[in-house]
Design a protein around this motif. Structure first.
Motif, PDB file in Angstrom:
ATOM      1  N   ASP A   1      -4.253  -8.383   5.412  1.00 55.04           N
ATOM      2  CA  ASP A   1      -3.431  -7.673   4.030  1.00 55.04           C
ATOM      3  C   ASP A   1      -2.904  -6.465   4.939  1.00 55.04           C
ATOM      4  O   ASP A   1      -2.883  -6.298   5.799  1.00 55.04           O
ATOM      5  CB  ASP A   1      -4.479  -7.178   3.715  1.00 55.04           C
TER       6      ASP A   1
ATOM      7  N   ASP B   1       0.958  -0.942   0.188  1.00 57.81           N
ATOM      8  CA  ASP B   1      -0.161  -0.075  -0.426  1.00 57.81           C
ATOM      9  C   ASP B   1       0.744   1.603  -0.323  1.00 57.81           C
ATOM     10  O   ASP B   1       2.341   1.288   0.461  1.00 57.81           O
ATOM     11  CB  ASP B   1      -1.005   0.172   1.108  1.00 57.81           C
TER      12      ASP B   1
ATOM     13  N   ASP C   1      -3.108   0.897  -3.953  1.00 58.49           N
ATOM     14  CA  ASP C   1      -2.450  -0.412  -3.375  1.00 58.49           C
ATOM     15  C   ASP C   1      -2.199  -1.575  -4.351  1.00 58.49           C
ATOM     16  O   ASP C   1      -3.425  -1.959  -5.231  1.00 58.49           O
ATOM     17  CB  ASP C   1      -4.157  -1.481  -2.544  1.00 58.49           C
TER      18      ASP C   1
ATOM     19  N   ASP D   1      -8.243  -2.849   0.928  1.00 57.78           N
ATOM     20  CA  ASP D   1      -9.072  -3.420   1.087  1.00 57.78           C
ATOM     21  C   ASP D   1      -8.485  -4.226   2.822  1.00 57.78           C
ATOM     22  O   ASP D   1      -9.535  -5.284   2.894  1.00 57.78           O
ATOM     23  CB  ASP D   1      -9.191  -4.679   0.090  1.00 57.78           C
ATOM     24  N   GLY D   2      -7.425  -3.977   3.264  1.00 55.90           N
ATOM     25  CA  GLY D   2      -6.896  -4.387   4.222  1.00 55.90           C
ATOM     26  C   GLY D   2      -7.944  -4.084   5.401  1.00 55.90           C
ATOM     27  O   GLY D   2      -7.641  -5.020   6.755  1.00 55.90           O
TER      28      GLY D   2
HETATM   29 CA    CA Z   1      -4.629  -5.148  -0.555  1.00 52.02          CA
END
Ligand code: CA
Length: 399
Positions: free
Chosen positions: A221, A22, A35, A183-184
């Motif tokens: 993540d 990221d 990302d 999205d982590g």
């Molecule tokens: Ca990710």
């Protein structure tokens, strides 16, 4: 009305990744989360290059959509110029605050949210396989949350010559809280929990709470958040927070943090990328790892051979993967001649053209497998590169 944003940005490597792919920019009035994806550290290169290029162009007065296309061109050119980076790409979710308007560009599955009067609204749309399926009514939101292929993007920055960006504006109000995140965060943390944490008045505290919640829920993540609390300019609270970097000694480590404040329409404030003011380098990391790695030269060669992408997509639609450009993030184990091999792509063909290519061959024969092992291979389940290589190891493919 002119709004000022008190902001806090925080990026954490998470608990299962060896590198942080990221990147972020918190340089009022510009805020960006990227990302990255791609093998051999390419994800890190893509996200950092995109964030840096976008920031430079916006600083020169170039409108956000044009700046994002410049970032796309930079990543695309870098991927073409180096075979180890072929197919690399990144998500990009960015906002420029101007007066009381948020100007957004967005591509991929990072997200932008607005919390207003306690209600959380996702203002970006995910460009992912599962999000497309939800929009088509073929998957519920709940099923999408746990879908094994939820990390496959249908659009990304840097994978095509011209990026198909979403551009939109949001009218912002005094008291709104804006969130940009990778999205982590949204993978493990449900929206209602995000809403509760964003309601905490101090953006620094809210950012800390969000990241620690993602870690407590497994930290699968890299997780990056930028929290912006908007207040009318001139409100004493808007000027209260000094520009502070928390834990500056960790600026090259896995955790990077930036907090600060600045008028929403003042470009002078500079908070940095990845927690290093004026320095766009990502934190130093180990070799790449994980499902984001993956787009291979072979997969791209397959995509070039397709010639008629529309035909391929029509077939994919029939197969239940409608409208998705597979970006080389999926792998499976199968048989090549008599021996086992790891493939990149989908285990299907469009007419004579396979949508996969051999990624690694093995001298282990299919015939030497146990019945149970053959069953696993026969299923040709889609996996991340890491999962496919792990299965290959379990099957004794690398003696
Ligand atoms: Ca990710």
């Amino acid at each position: 009305m002119t709004l000022a944003a008190r902001h806090s940005a925080l990026s954490d490597i998470g608990l299962h990744r060896k590198t942080n792919e990221d990147a972020f920019v918190a340089a009022p009035p510009l805020y960006v989360v990227c990302d990255g994806m791609g093998g051999a550290q390419a994800g890190e290169v893509a996200s950092t290059l995109a964030a840096q290029t976008l920031r430079e162009h916006v600083a020169r007065g170039i409108p956000l959509p044009a700046a994002a296309q410049a970032a796309n061109a930079a990543v695309f050119a870098a991927a073409r110029g180096d075979s180890t980076r072929a197919g690399m790409g990144t998500t990009l979710t960015a906002v420029v605050l101007e007066g009381s308007i948020g100007h957004f560009v967005h591509i991929g599955d990072s997200r932008a949210y607005v919390l207003r009067a306690g209600e959380l609204l996702q203002v970006s749309s995910d460009h992912s396989l599962v999000a497309d399926m939800v929009r088509e009514g073929r998957l519920s939101e709940e099923e999408a949350m746990v879908h094994p292929h939820r990390s496959i993007l249908s659009r990304a920055l840097g994978t095509e010559a011209v990026a198909e960006l979403d551009e939109f504006m949001v009218d912002l109000q005094d008291g709104d809280v804006l969130l940009l995140c990778s999205d982590g965060l949204t993978g493990p943390v449900p929206a209602e929990v995000i809403a509760q944490m964003l309601a905490v008045p101090d953006p620094g505290q809210a950012a800390e709470l969000l990241v620690s919640e993602a870690l407590q829920r497994g930290g699968p993540d890299n997780v990056t958040v930028i929290v912006m609390r908007l207040l009318e300019a001139g409100d004493p609270a808007a000027d209260r927070a000094p520009v502070t970097r928390v834990m500056p000694e960790e600026s090259t480590g896995p955790i990077t943090r930036v907090t600060g404040t600045g008028p929403a329409d003042d470009g002078a404030e500079e908070a940095g990328v990845d927690g290093v003011p004026g320095d766009d380098r990502p934190p130093a990391g180990d070799p790449p790892f994980g499902e984001a790695a993956g787009a291979t030269a072979e997969m791209l060669a397959v995509r070039r051979r397709l010639g008629c992408l529309a035909g391929a997509l029509a077939l994919l639609a029939v197969l239940g993967v409608a409208g998705v450009v597979i970006l080389g993030t999926v792998f499976f184990v199968s048989v090549d001649e008599d021996n086992l091999a790891v493939y990149s792509g989908l285990p299907v063909s469009v007419g004579p053209v396979p949508l996969h290519a051999v990624y690694r061959t093995s001298s282990r024969s299919y015939a030497s497998l146990s019945e149970q092992q053959r069953k696993i291979v026969d299923e040709r389940d889609l996996r991340s590169r890491e999962e496919a290589m792990e299965l290959a190891g379990e099957l004794g493919m690398w003696p």
